[in-house]
Design a protein around this motif. Structure first.
Motif: not given
Length: 64
Positions: A36-44, A49-52
């Motif tokens: 989930q963390l990797r996907e969020a970092v890939e998206q934003v 703060a943006q990942v959170e």
């Protein structure tokens, strides 16, 4: 009795996905798994703060 210390990221505003200890720290911080963390970092991107915001399900992503 032994103590285990989590490695706090040197820069708590940026997520360093190449550092396994930091990835572990961020997954605990955001209560998510590594995928989930990797996907969020890939998206934003790696801005914490943006990942959170993305992981919290907020509708708008803050950009600076």
């Amino acid at each position: 009795m032994s103590f285990v210390f989590d490695t706090v990221p040197a820069n708590r505003g940026i997520i360093d996905m190449s550092n396994p200890r930091e990835v572990n720290w961020w997954t605990k911080r955001f209560a998510c798994n590594e995928n989930q963390l990797r996907e969020a970092v890939e998206q934003v991107g790696p801005i914490a703060a943006q990942v959170e915001q993305l992981l919290d399900g907020q509708e708008f992503i803050l950009t600076l």
